[in-house]
Design a protein around this motif. Sequence first.
Motif, PDB file in Angstrom:
ATOM      1  N   GLU A 241       0.832  -1.202   0.000  1.00 35.80           N
ATOM      2  CA  GLU A 241       0.000   0.000   0.000  1.00 35.80           C
ATOM      3  C   GLU A 241       0.863   1.247   0.000  1.00 35.80           C
ATOM      4  OE1 GLU A 241      -3.977   1.615   2.268  1.00 35.80           O
ATOM      5  OE2 GLU A 241      -2.527   0.460   3.405  1.00 35.80           O
ATOM      6  N   CYS A 242       0.526   2.205  -0.847  1.00 34.19           N
ATOM      7  CA  CYS A 242       1.243   3.478  -0.934  1.00 34.19           C
ATOM      8  C   CYS A 242       0.289   4.605  -0.577  1.00 34.19           C
ATOM      9  CB  CYS A 242       1.811   3.680  -2.342  1.00 34.19           C
ATOM     10  SG  CYS A 242       2.768   5.210  -2.523  1.00 34.19           S
ATOM     11  N   LEU A 243       0.643   5.384   0.440  1.00 38.65           N
ATOM     12  CA  LEU A 243      -0.199   6.464   0.930  1.00 38.65           C
ATOM     13  C   LEU A 243       0.572   7.773   0.894  1.00 38.65           C
ATOM     14  CD1 LEU A 243      -1.574   4.636   4.094  1.00 38.65           C
ATOM     15  CD2 LEU A 243      -2.752   4.920   1.930  1.00 38.65           C
ATOM     16  N   VAL A 244      -0.133   8.860   0.606  1.00 36.15           N
ATOM     17  CA  VAL A 244       0.455  10.198   0.633  1.00 36.15           C
ATOM     18  C   VAL A 244      -0.224  10.981   1.737  1.00 36.15           C
ATOM     19  CG1 VAL A 244       0.838  12.332  -0.640  1.00 36.15           C
ATOM     20  CG2 VAL A 244       0.967  10.136  -1.832  1.00 36.15           C
ATOM     21  N   VAL A 245       0.577  11.495   2.676  1.00 36.59           N
ATOM     22  CA  VAL A 245       0.041  12.232   3.809  1.00 36.59           C
ATOM     23  C   VAL A 245      -0.326  13.649   3.377  1.00 36.59           C
ATOM     24  CG1 VAL A 245       0.555  13.181   6.087  1.00 36.59           C
ATOM     25  CG2 VAL A 245       1.319  10.895   5.492  1.00 36.59           C
ATOM     26  N   ALA A 246      -1.555  14.045   3.685  1.00 33.31           N
ATOM     27  CA  ALA A 246      -1.976  15.432   3.471  1.00 33.31           C
ATOM     28  C   ALA A 246      -1.621  16.212   4.740  1.00 33.31           C
ATOM     29  CB  ALA A 246      -3.469  15.507   3.186  1.00 33.31           C
ATOM     30  N   ASP A 247      -0.401  16.684   4.834  1.00 33.58           N
ATOM     31  CA  ASP A 247       0.111  17.324   6.041  1.00 33.58           C
ATOM     32  C   ASP A 247      -0.311  18.788   6.064  1.00 33.58           C
ATOM     33  OD1 ASP A 247       1.398  17.946   8.313  1.00 33.58           O
ATOM     34  OD2 ASP A 247       3.390  17.348   7.675  1.00 33.58           O
ATOM     35  N   MET A 248      -1.311  19.115   6.897  1.00 32.29           N
ATOM     36  CA  MET A 248      -1.848  20.471   6.966  1.00 32.29           C
ATOM     37  C   MET A 248      -1.380  21.147   8.253  1.00 32.29           C
ATOM     38  SD  MET A 248      -5.676  19.767   5.519  1.00 32.29           S
ATOM     39  CE  MET A 248      -5.996  21.518   5.350  1.00 32.29           C
ATOM     40  N   ASN A 249      -0.067  21.341   8.327  1.00 30.12           N
ATOM     41  CA  ASN A 249       0.526  22.045   9.459  1.00 30.12           C
ATOM     42  C   ASN A 249       0.214  21.361  10.789  1.00 30.12           C
ATOM     43  OD1 ASN A 249       2.113  24.040  10.548  1.00 30.12           O
ATOM     44  ND2 ASN A 249       0.424  25.474  10.845  1.00 30.12           N
ATOM     45  N   ASP A 250       0.138  20.016  10.756  1.00 28.80           N
ATOM     46  CA  ASP A 250      -0.052  19.202  11.951  1.00 28.80           C
ATOM     47  C   ASP A 250      -1.454  19.274  12.532  1.00 28.80           C
ATOM     48  OD1 ASP A 250       2.393  18.093  11.890  1.00 28.80           O
ATOM     49  OD2 ASP A 250       3.252  19.256  13.527  1.00 28.80           O
ATOM     50  N   SER A 410      -4.031  32.789  18.155  1.00 26.28           N
ATOM     51  CA  SER A 410      -3.843  33.132  16.743  1.00 26.28           C
ATOM     52  C   SER A 410      -5.080  32.695  15.978  1.00 26.28           C
ATOM     53  CB  SER A 410      -2.598  32.418  16.198  1.00 26.28           C
ATOM     54  OG  SER A 410      -2.742  31.009  16.289  1.00 26.28           O
ATOM     55  N   GLU A 411      -5.126  32.971  14.686  1.00 26.37           N
ATOM     56  CA  GLU A 411      -6.324  32.687  13.901  1.00 26.37           C
ATOM     57  C   GLU A 411      -6.621  31.197  13.836  1.00 26.37           C
ATOM     58  OE1 GLU A 411      -5.911  34.474  10.105  1.00 26.37           O
ATOM     59  OE2 GLU A 411      -6.061  36.520  10.867  1.00 26.37           O
ATOM     60  N   TRP A 412      -5.568  30.365  13.735  1.00 25.78           N
ATOM     61  CA  TRP A 412      -5.830  28.939  13.625  1.00 25.78           C
ATOM     62  C   TRP A 412      -6.236  28.323  14.954  1.00 25.78           C
ATOM     63  CZ3 TRP A 412      -2.764  25.661  16.459  1.00 25.78           C
ATOM     64  CH2 TRP A 412      -1.532  26.148  16.887  1.00 25.78           C
ATOM     65  N   VAL A 413      -5.769  28.879  16.090  1.00 29.87           N
ATOM     66  CA  VAL A 413      -6.178  28.369  17.396  1.00 29.87           C
ATOM     67  C   VAL A 413      -7.633  28.741  17.687  1.00 29.87           C
ATOM     68  CG1 VAL A 413      -5.681  28.397  19.871  1.00 29.87           C
ATOM     69  CG2 VAL A 413      -3.812  28.479  18.234  1.00 29.87           C
ATOM     70  N   TRP A 414      -8.088  29.847  17.132  1.00 23.48           N
ATOM     71  CA  TRP A 414      -9.470  30.296  17.353  1.00 23.48           C
ATOM     72  C   TRP A 414     -10.479  29.259  16.853  1.00 23.48           C
ATOM     73  CZ3 TRP A 414     -11.128  34.322  20.184  1.00 23.48           C
ATOM     74  CH2 TRP A 414     -12.468  34.693  20.080  1.00 23.48           C
ATOM     75  N   ARG A 415     -10.064  28.390  15.974  1.00 27.91           N
ATOM     76  CA  ARG A 415     -10.935  27.342  15.446  1.00 27.91           C
ATOM     77  C   ARG A 415     -11.503  26.461  16.561  1.00 27.91           C
ATOM     78  NH1 ARG A 415     -14.573  25.014  12.079  1.00 27.91           N
ATOM     79  NH2 ARG A 415     -14.110  22.832  11.657  1.00 27.91           N
ATOM     80  N   LEU A 435       0.624  17.290  28.789  1.00 23.60           N
ATOM     81  CA  LEU A 435       0.800  17.589  27.373  1.00 23.60           C
ATOM     82  C   LEU A 435       1.339  19.001  27.183  1.00 23.60           C
ATOM     83  CD1 LEU A 435      -2.478  16.130  25.836  1.00 23.60           C
ATOM     84  CD2 LEU A 435      -0.209  15.100  25.824  1.00 23.60           C
ATOM     85  N   SER A 436       2.065  19.198  26.077  1.00 26.06           N
ATOM     86  CA  SER A 436       2.511  20.539  25.723  1.00 26.06           C
ATOM     87  C   SER A 436       1.337  21.347  25.195  1.00 26.06           C
ATOM     88  CB  SER A 436       3.606  20.450  24.661  1.00 26.06           C
ATOM     89  OG  SER A 436       3.070  19.950  23.438  1.00 26.06           O
ATOM     90  N   SER A 440      -1.855  19.856  22.978  1.00 22.14           N
ATOM     91  CA  SER A 440      -3.236  19.991  23.442  1.00 22.14           C
ATOM     92  C   SER A 440      -4.083  20.737  22.427  1.00 22.14           C
ATOM     93  CB  SER A 440      -3.272  20.710  24.799  1.00 22.14           C
ATOM     94  OG  SER A 440      -2.790  22.035  24.691  1.00 22.14           O
ATOM     95  N   ILE A 441      -3.520  21.755  21.786  1.00 20.28           N
ATOM     96  CA  ILE A 441      -4.255  22.486  20.759  1.00 20.28           C
ATOM     97  C   ILE A 441      -4.517  21.583  19.556  1.00 20.28           C
ATOM     98  CG2 ILE A 441      -4.060  24.327  19.039  1.00 20.28           C
ATOM     99  CD1 ILE A 441      -4.936  25.273  21.768  1.00 20.28           C
ATOM    100  N   ARG A 442      -3.511  20.793  19.162  1.00 17.40           N
ATOM    101  CA  ARG A 442      -3.690  19.893  18.026  1.00 17.40           C
ATOM    102  C   ARG A 442      -4.815  18.899  18.288  1.00 17.40           C
ATOM    103  NH1 ARG A 442      -2.503  15.127  15.807  1.00 17.40           N
ATOM    104  NH2 ARG A 442      -1.705  14.281  17.748  1.00 17.40           N
ATOM    105  N   MET A 443      -4.905  18.394  19.520  1.00 14.87           N
ATOM    106  CA  MET A 443      -5.961  17.444  19.847  1.00 14.87           C
ATOM    107  C   MET A 443      -7.324  18.116  19.884  1.00 14.87           C
ATOM    108  SD  MET A 443      -4.348  14.803  22.615  1.00 14.87           S
ATOM    109  CE  MET A 443      -3.062  13.663  22.081  1.00 14.87           C
ATOM    110  N   ASP A 444      -7.372  19.347  20.395  1.00 15.70           N
ATOM    111  CA  ASP A 444      -8.642  20.076  20.374  1.00 15.70           C
ATOM    112  C   ASP A 444      -9.120  20.304  18.944  1.00 15.70           C
ATOM    113  OD1 ASP A 444      -9.165  20.259  23.051  1.00 15.70           O
ATOM    114  OD2 ASP A 444      -8.270  22.233  23.325  1.00 15.70           O
ATOM    115  N   LEU A 445      -8.211  20.694  18.057  1.00 16.75           N
ATOM    116  CA  LEU A 445      -8.578  20.927  16.664  1.00 16.75           C
ATOM    117  C   LEU A 445      -8.950  19.619  15.978  1.00 16.75           C
ATOM    118  CD1 LEU A 445      -5.940  23.584  15.546  1.00 16.75           C
ATOM    119  CD2 LEU A 445      -8.290  23.922  16.306  1.00 16.75           C
TER     120      LEU A 445
END
Length: 474
Positions: A241-250, A410-415, A435-436, A440-445
């Motif tokens: 299987e070959c997968l390409v990660v859509a990495d959107m700034n984590d 910031s604008e992305w955290v406001w999400r 957690l850092s 924690s923000i990444r998990m909330d998003l």
Amino acid sequence: MAVMNVSVPLRGLKTELPARRAPRRGLRGFPLAVLRTGILGYLGALAATWFLADRQLALPDAWTGGAVALVGTWLAYSFAAMPAYERARSYKPAIRFIELLGAAALALMMAEADSSSTIRQAAIAVLAAPAVSAASAFAHRRLLRRTPTILVGQVESVERLANRWVGRKDINVLATCSWRAPHELAPAGAVSDDSLAQVVREVLAAVSEHGARSVVIASGRAFATPALRHLAWALQRAEVECLVVADMNDHVEYLRPRRVGDQIALSLRAPNDHLMSLLAKSILDRVTAAFALVVLSPLLLVLAGGVRFGSRGPAIFRQVRTGRDGEPFVIYKFRTMVVDAETRLDALRDRNEGAGPLFKLRHDPRITRFGRFLRKTSLDELPQLINVVKGDMSLVGPRPALPSETSLYSEWVWRRLHVKPGMTGLWQVSGRSALSWEESIRMDLQYVNNWNLRLDIAIIARTFRAVLARDGAH
């Protein structure tokens, strides 16, 4: 020799192993390799049909042979029609065969065929095959879900993903194949066919050596880079299987592929972004919270008495927090600090142990003795059930933040404020204070972009386990 221009330099390719020891290949790993092919599930499905037809139901030899031949043909077709990495885990063979049997049954009913006991028994015997096939796929998904994986891409992307995936239960990174970013090398030039073939050989060698079933390409230019396209084609021939990660700034978005014209695009619409799902969540939250308040009312009275007895002041602590879309609301908690805790905060700011804009102090002198017990057991959060009934909060959601914190977003955290805050959430059951800020923000998003009722129920179940273990609470 032909020369090919590529947009990403591939010089400096290297193959690395994580710190843990690579699995040994050979006779010792042979049983696991056979198990991962899913062949046992296919053979088990065929054996189940024969056993029911011949031993249990004692069908005539002709009927038994017909049932076994039908199932064997279906299994052989299903095995050959799917790539190797899907055979063991896929429900498609079972689903498609049941659909086929349903169409056959409908045809017999329309033709008013004789539904003799022999036909019914043969159908039962045949249906054993998709049941065993589905059970085998389920077992593979649960027991062998850590897919052996090779990471490929630029050093920065590969290292970031490898660090994020350490300890995950669904993926096992066995090795990485990476190259240096363009700014570390001379300007991108021409790469010969020999260099291109070398890239493919390096990755395929790592796949063969470590028995990988999947290759993840962590490169934003994967579809535009000829070398990686050639690698994907080579992996296809090797049935890996070959997968390409859509990495959107984590920050994990809900992505769904769809065709736009003659191109593949990724839809970013959240899966439950409609009124019915929001209504269902709201009703479930309020009904569950109201029921919990009634059932827990004796405990709430005892805890309130403990707070009043432990230190002077009210039992309930009220504080303004930021709700959905930035709307302020008053949150209710059992008081765990002295009454003048807010006025003493400035003197403690230089001892802050929290991450980002959060203020955390493990041995905060403002916390009362009974308040420390409430925090360790998370019982101080129970009055927030009132906020859930009022509609200010949800049972599950991001942590309700202070206005002083959200003013620094910031604008992305406001999400994370696009949904109601919750009594518990994904980051609370994944380490909480340990957690850092970024994690924690990444998990909330991740929760905001992918929430559903099944995820809410899973988080609530994990909350009870985290509370009992006192994971990250202080």
